[in-house]
Motif scaffolding. Structure first.
Motif, PDB file in Angstrom:
ATOM      1  N   UNK A 212       0.826  -1.206   0.000  1.00  0.00           N
ATOM      2  CA  UNK A 212       0.000   0.000   0.000  1.00  0.00           C
ATOM      3  C   UNK A 212       0.862   1.259   0.000  1.00  0.00           C
ATOM      4  N   UNK A 213       2.006   1.175   0.655  1.00  0.00           N
ATOM      5  CA  UNK A 213       2.924   2.310   0.636  1.00  0.00           C
ATOM      6  C   UNK A 213       3.453   2.544  -0.770  1.00  0.00           C
ATOM      7  N   UNK A 214       3.778   1.474  -1.479  1.00  0.00           N
ATOM      8  CA  UNK A 214       4.207   1.614  -2.874  1.00  0.00           C
ATOM      9  C   UNK A 214       3.083   2.206  -3.722  1.00  0.00           C
ATOM     10  N   UNK A 240       7.941  12.201  -2.430  1.00  0.00           N
ATOM     11  CA  UNK A 240       9.277  11.817  -1.974  1.00  0.00           C
ATOM     12  C   UNK A 240       9.319  11.436  -0.495  1.00  0.00           C
ATOM     13  N   UNK A 241       8.444  12.020   0.334  1.00  0.00           N
ATOM     14  CA  UNK A 241       8.431  11.637   1.753  1.00  0.00           C
ATOM     15  C   UNK A 241       7.972  10.193   1.944  1.00  0.00           C
ATOM     16  N   UNK A 242       6.819   9.784   1.382  1.00  0.00           N
ATOM     17  CA  UNK A 242       6.467   8.367   1.526  1.00  0.00           C
ATOM     18  C   UNK A 242       7.451   7.429   0.846  1.00  0.00           C
ATOM     19  N   UNK A 259       2.845   0.975  11.136  1.00  0.00           N
ATOM     20  CA  UNK A 259       2.860   2.379  11.578  1.00  0.00           C
ATOM     21  C   UNK A 259       3.591   3.301  10.615  1.00  0.00           C
ATOM     22  N   UNK A 260       4.558   2.782   9.873  1.00  0.00           N
ATOM     23  CA  UNK A 260       5.248   3.603   8.880  1.00  0.00           C
ATOM     24  C   UNK A 260       4.311   3.985   7.746  1.00  0.00           C
ATOM     25  N   UNK A 266      -0.394  10.096   6.288  1.00  0.00           N
ATOM     26  CA  UNK A 266      -0.778  11.364   6.911  1.00  0.00           C
ATOM     27  C   UNK A 266       0.094  12.499   6.397  1.00  0.00           C
ATOM     28  N   UNK A 267       1.396  12.252   6.253  1.00  0.00           N
ATOM     29  CA  UNK A 267       2.296  13.294   5.761  1.00  0.00           C
ATOM     30  C   UNK A 267       1.980  13.656   4.310  1.00  0.00           C
TER      31      UNK A 267
END
Length: 362
Positions: A212-214, A240-242, A259-260, A266-267
């Motif tokens: 999901x982060x990708x 770039x932050x994620x 949590x990451x 959120x960021x």
């Protein structure tokens, strides 16, 4: 990865400089030179630094050393940047760097927004280098600088209302409502973010969190092509932050992946709310270009945010991501040497790769 030593030389030059200038603007050079080296452009590193040097300041003075006993009182104090960098420099010199990262990641993650998310981005670049190459002293020191900057600029964000979201990252980003008053700096705008759409809140599996982060990185990168005109520089950080968090996951225990993901969402969503335009514009890449051709344009243009977004776009690797990188080239001011100021204000010629080193004294 760079095998010529150019990256290490560049990091040694940069570690004589502070993480910021003018008390608030980030030193992007360590991130940009890592991206150049990682993408096979190590030969461009010192030439790019020579142009960027006028944006650097000397390393700040320290105060009281940060220790394992007093660190909570120093967390989030930008005046203690030198103290924090000294602390992490000692830590990574004396302990395995993964152990240091694992210990401090959950402490620093809630404050990911500090320094306009630049500290975590710097850490992500440092971690990538250490994961794929030799853990040389300059590269370990760079991780220490990144973690120290993060600790000094640590800024938690809490009490955000959960607003209706969507299952996909792209749709959830579309659901982000821009703040009503879009003026002021990052901190002023961040205070106006009171709620964000819910996305991926039910994820509990580490592998799904990574996937999901990708997805988030891909969606934020694609979105820049059509929304980057809202603020061509700051909206880069929504991607770039994620991506910095994603790059760091392989060095972290799986228990920290979920949590990451939540902190990264959120960021990214907060940056979107703070800077997104009211409406998108259609954009398509001008012709067919390869990833190599796209990245050739980044150092030629020179802007540090263009280099970093292009680096992230190549991680994503598809045509919409490459279009976003080209859009950044169009929207951003190129880095050019200012002959009237030049680099003589802070730098004199040095021996390392024909580069420059800071001039000491007034």
């Amino acid at each position: 990865m760079d095998t010529t030593g150019m990256l290490d030389e560049a990091l040694q030059r940069l570690h004589r400089c502070g993480p910021e200038r003018l008390g608030r603007l980030t030193n992007h050079a360590p991130m940009a030179v890592e991206a150049l080296a990682a993408r096979g452009r190590a030969g461009s590193v010192h030439r790019w630094l020579d142009l960027y040097a006028r944006k650097l300041e000397e390393f700040p003075a320290g105060g009281e050393p940060v220790t394992t006993a007093n660190w909570p009182s120093a967390l989030g104090d930008p005046r203690r940047a030198a103290d924090w960098i000294g602390y992490f420099g000692r830590e990574v010199a004396e302990r395995p760097w993964r152990d240091v990262l694992t210990e401090w990641w959950p402490r620093l993650l809630p404050g990911l927004y500090g320094g306009s998310t630049h500290p975590v981005i710097r850490v992500g670049h440092a971690v990538r280098t250490l994961l794929v190459g030799e853990a040389t002293e300059p590269r370990l020191a760079e991780l220490g600088h990144g973690l120290g900057y993060w600790a000094a600029r640590h800024r938690p964000v809490a009490d955000l209302a959960s607003l209706p979201g969507s299952d996909s990252a792209a749709a959830a980003m579309d659901a982000v409502t821009p703040i009503a008053v879009q003026d002021g700096g990052f901190a002023d705008r961040l205070r106006r973010v009171t709620g964000l759409p819910v996305w991926a809140a039910a994820v509990t599996d580490p592998d799904e969190a990574r996937d999901r982060l990708a997805e988030l990185v891909r969606a934020a990168t694609h979105r820049y092509a059509t929304h980057g005109h809202g603020e061509e520089t700051m909206l880069v950080h929504a991607a770039t932050a994620p991506n910095a968090v994603l790059r760091s996951l392989p060095a972290l225990p799986r228990a920290l992946w979920v949590p990451s993901l939540r902190a990264a969402w959120t960021a990214s969503a907060a940056v979107t709310a703070m800077y997104a335009p009211r409406s998108p514009v259609a954009y398509a890449a001008p012709g067919i270009v390869t990833p190599e051709e796209v990245f050739e344009r980044a150092p030629a243009h020179g802007d540090e945010h263009v280099i970093k977004l292009t680096d992230t776009a190549l991680d994503v690797g598809d045509e919409p991501a490459l279009a976003a990188a080209l859009r950044a080239v169009e929207l951003s001011e190129p880095l050019v040497q200012d002959a009237s100021r030049g680099r003589a204000a802070l730098f004199t010629p040095g021996r390392s790769g024909g580069g420059a080193v800071p001039r000491r004294g007034p």
